[in-house]
Design a protein around this motif. Structure first.
Motif, PDB file in Angstrom:
ATOM      1  N   ALA A 224      -6.261  -9.721  16.818  1.00 28.48           N
ATOM      2  CA  ALA A 224      -6.161 -10.661  15.920  1.00 28.48           C
ATOM      3  C   ALA A 224      -4.530 -10.795  15.387  1.00 28.48           C
ATOM      4  N   SER A 225      -3.749  -9.664  15.972  1.00 22.64           N
ATOM      5  CA  SER A 225      -2.307  -9.547  15.644  1.00 22.64           C
ATOM      6  C   SER A 225      -1.417 -10.677  15.953  1.00 22.64           C
ATOM      7  N   LYS A 226      -0.440 -10.828  15.288  1.00 19.82           N
ATOM      8  CA  LYS A 226       0.644 -11.839  15.780  1.00 19.82           C
ATOM      9  C   LYS A 226       0.716 -12.010  17.066  1.00 19.82           C
ATOM     10  N   LYS A 227       1.177 -10.917  17.730  1.00 18.95           N
ATOM     11  CA  LYS A 227       1.588 -10.777  19.195  1.00 18.95           C
ATOM     12  C   LYS A 227       0.278 -11.014  19.913  1.00 18.95           C
ATOM     13  N   SER A 228      -0.860 -10.879  19.667  1.00 24.66           N
ATOM     14  CA  SER A 228      -2.020 -11.170  20.252  1.00 24.66           C
ATOM     15  C   SER A 228      -2.291 -12.729  20.184  1.00 24.66           C
TER      16      SER A 228
ATOM     17  N   GLU B 253      -1.220  -9.382   8.639  1.00 23.90           N
ATOM     18  CA  GLU B 253      -1.602  -9.957   7.773  1.00 23.90           C
ATOM     19  C   GLU B 253      -1.003  -9.237   6.571  1.00 23.90           C
ATOM     20  N   VAL B 254      -0.404 -10.503   5.577  1.00 19.26           N
ATOM     21  CA  VAL B 254       0.063  -9.864   4.122  1.00 19.26           C
ATOM     22  C   VAL B 254      -0.998  -8.900   3.461  1.00 19.26           C
ATOM     23  N   ILE B 255      -0.438  -7.886   2.909  1.00 20.73           N
ATOM     24  CA  ILE B 255      -1.318  -7.076   1.974  1.00 20.73           C
ATOM     25  C   ILE B 255      -0.564  -6.698   0.628  1.00 20.73           C
ATOM     26  N   PRO B 256      -1.328  -6.516  -0.341  1.00 22.58           N
ATOM     27  CA  PRO B 256      -0.626  -6.124  -1.639  1.00 22.58           C
ATOM     28  C   PRO B 256       0.302  -5.018  -1.746  1.00 22.58           C
ATOM     29  N   ASP B 257      -0.126  -3.807  -1.438  1.00 21.59           N
ATOM     30  CA  ASP B 257       0.618  -2.568  -1.549  1.00 21.59           C
ATOM     31  C   ASP B 257       0.107  -1.654  -0.695  1.00 21.59           C
ATOM     32  N   ARG B 258       0.769  -0.422  -0.515  1.00 18.01           N
ATOM     33  CA  ARG B 258       0.417   0.522   0.313  1.00 18.01           C
ATOM     34  C   ARG B 258      -0.951   1.162  -0.132  1.00 18.01           C
ATOM     35  N   ALA B 259      -1.243   1.025  -1.606  1.00 13.32           N
ATOM     36  CA  ALA B 259      -2.252   1.678  -2.082  1.00 13.32           C
ATOM     37  C   ALA B 259      -3.649   1.056  -1.427  1.00 13.32           C
ATOM     38  N   PHE B 260      -3.407  -0.296  -1.224  1.00  9.76           N
ATOM     39  CA  PHE B 260      -4.552  -1.282  -0.464  1.00  9.76           C
ATOM     40  C   PHE B 260      -4.930  -0.372   0.835  1.00  9.76           C
ATOM     41  N   LEU B 261      -3.854  -0.201   1.835  1.00 10.37           N
ATOM     42  CA  LEU B 261      -4.255   0.550   2.902  1.00 10.37           C
ATOM     43  C   LEU B 261      -4.961   1.994   2.764  1.00 10.37           C
ATOM     44  N   GLU B 262      -4.484   2.971   1.776  1.00 15.25           N
ATOM     45  CA  GLU B 262      -5.082   3.993   1.302  1.00 15.25           C
ATOM     46  C   GLU B 262      -6.658   3.857   1.121  1.00 15.25           C
ATOM     47  N   GLU B 263      -6.848   3.044   0.322  1.00 13.93           N
ATOM     48  CA  GLU B 263      -8.141   2.685  -0.389  1.00 13.93           C
ATOM     49  C   GLU B 263      -9.087   2.286   0.773  1.00 13.93           C
ATOM     50  N   LYS B 264      -8.690   1.402   1.780  1.00  9.26           N
ATOM     51  CA  LYS B 264      -9.217   0.938   2.988  1.00  9.26           C
ATOM     52  C   LYS B 264      -9.568   2.202   3.905  1.00  9.26           C
ATOM     53  N   THR B 265      -8.517   3.041   3.798  1.00  2.00           N
ATOM     54  CA  THR B 265      -8.805   4.368   4.716  1.00  2.00           C
ATOM     55  C   THR B 265      -9.812   5.100   4.263  1.00  2.00           C
ATOM     56  N   GLU B 266      -9.868   5.387   3.057  1.00  2.00           N
ATOM     57  CA  GLU B 266     -10.946   6.195   2.762  1.00  2.00           C
ATOM     58  C   GLU B 266     -12.292   5.682   2.695  1.00  2.00           C
TER      59      GLU B 266
ATOM     60  N   THR C 203      -3.983  -3.070  21.525  1.00  2.00           N
ATOM     61  CA  THR C 203      -3.418  -3.738  20.046  1.00  2.00           C
ATOM     62  C   THR C 203      -4.507  -4.174  19.241  1.00  2.00           C
ATOM     63  N   ASN C 204      -4.303  -4.709  18.277  1.00  2.00           N
ATOM     64  CA  ASN C 204      -5.339  -5.509  17.640  1.00  2.00           C
ATOM     65  C   ASN C 204      -5.429  -7.090  18.193  1.00  2.00           C
TER      66      ASN C 204
ATOM     67  N   ILE D 162      -9.708   5.632  12.949  1.00  2.00           N
ATOM     68  CA  ILE D 162      -9.909   4.827  11.350  1.00  2.00           C
ATOM     69  C   ILE D 162      -8.799   3.768  11.380  1.00  2.00           C
ATOM     70  N   GLY D 163      -7.590   3.931  11.662  1.00  2.00           N
ATOM     71  CA  GLY D 163      -6.535   3.145  11.235  1.00  2.00           C
ATOM     72  C   GLY D 163      -6.681   1.663  12.075  1.00  2.00           C
ATOM     73  N   ALA D 164      -7.388   1.834  13.438  1.00  3.34           N
ATOM     74  CA  ALA D 164      -7.505   0.344  14.157  1.00  3.34           C
ATOM     75  C   ALA D 164      -8.526  -0.313  13.037  1.00  3.34           C
ATOM     76  N   TRP D 165      -9.470   0.565  12.450  1.00  2.00           N
ATOM     77  CA  TRP D 165     -10.455  -0.542  11.585  1.00  2.00           C
ATOM     78  C   TRP D 165      -9.868  -0.998  10.166  1.00  2.00           C
ATOM     79  N   VAL D 166      -9.006  -0.043   9.676  1.00  4.49           N
ATOM     80  CA  VAL D 166      -8.169  -0.138   8.442  1.00  4.49           C
ATOM     81  C   VAL D 166      -7.125  -1.720   8.627  1.00  4.49           C
ATOM     82  N   SER D 167      -6.544  -1.379   9.539  1.00  2.00           N
ATOM     83  CA  SER D 167      -5.415  -2.287   9.626  1.00  2.00           C
ATOM     84  C   SER D 167      -5.808  -4.049  10.168  1.00  2.00           C
ATOM     85  N   ASP D 168      -5.492  -4.887   9.405  1.00  2.00           N
ATOM     86  CA  ASP D 168      -5.631  -6.300   9.863  1.00  2.00           C
ATOM     87  C   ASP D 168      -4.221  -6.719  10.214  1.00  2.00           C
ATOM     88  N   GLN D 169      -3.787  -6.297  11.378  1.00  2.00           N
ATOM     89  CA  GLN D 169      -2.333  -6.281  11.771  1.00  2.00           C
ATOM     90  C   GLN D 169      -1.924  -7.485  11.530  1.00  2.00           C
TER      91      GLN D 169
END
Length: 213
Positions: free
Chosen positions: A80-84, A142-155, A77-78, A133-140
């Protein structure tokens, strides 16, 4: 509330579980059951509820078992996540497996520790590239503004690692649950289920006891 919910029930009848069925080691017994689950073709057989406790509140979520050996049950897992954060604050956790097709449940309690960097590197290396790639993208968590934010980080990260291997992020790795209590539950008719529990003793041996359903 829909009163039909109270009428949802299923009487268990597939198998029983007696003391002579069990291996003296709960980890070996778990592997026997897990192999039967895999053999039955059950989807997401390695899905388990991870329960943590921090600041007076319990918290649960489904994670995936990724390794099992004589030391315990491992997942990734991450960090920095809540569970961690909860596990770092209180390393006493619980795992729950439920395989409804075989009318079985396993409850595990114990202490969680981080796996070695070598183990985390080895598992990360065999993950699908998209998951890497997803492991780098997700600040598990944490609050994010929208789905587009994830997609832009992924690219952005796809571009960053284009033409090269994806390294393991420093904030991502494994945990291992070292059990001191393992309970095997087999559904039986009329809710008179079989419950056999292993408790770790001071000398390292396991005591097996039958519990009332």
């Amino acid at each position: 509330m829909d009163h039909n919910i109270a009428n949802i029930r299923h009487d268990y009848h597939l198998k029983g579980l007696v003391e002579n069925d069990l291996d003296a080691d709960p980890l070996k017994q778990f592997r026997l059951w897990f192999n039967e689950v895999i053999g039955a073709g059950i989807s997401e057989a390695n899905a388990m509820m991870l329960s943590t406790f921090s600041n007076g509140r319990p918290s649960g979520r489904i994670v995936l078992l990724k390794d099992l050996d004589e030391r315990g049950f491992s997942f990734f897992t991450n960090y920095a996540s809540k569970k961690s954060r909860e596990m770092e604050a209180n390393p006493q956790v619980a795992l729950t497996f439920f395989w409804k097709e075989l009318e079985r449940q396993v409850r595990i309690e114990g202490r969680v520790v981080r796996t070695s960097d070598a183990e985390s590197d080895a598992y990360f290396a065999v993950r699908p590239r998209g998951s890497q790639i997803g492991a780098w993208v997700s600040d598990q968590s944490e609050v994010i503004p929208d789905r587009a934010f994830l997609e832009e980080k992924t690219e952005s990260f796809k571009t960053r690692f284009e033409g090269s291997e994806v390294p393991r992020p420093p904030h991502w790795g494994g945990y291992r649950v070292i059990p001191d209590y393992v309970e095997f539950w087999q559904g039986r008719p009329s809710r008179l289920h079989d419950r056999l529990a292993y408790t770790k003793q001071i000398d390292g041996s396991w005591k097996i006891e039958r519990l009332s359903p």
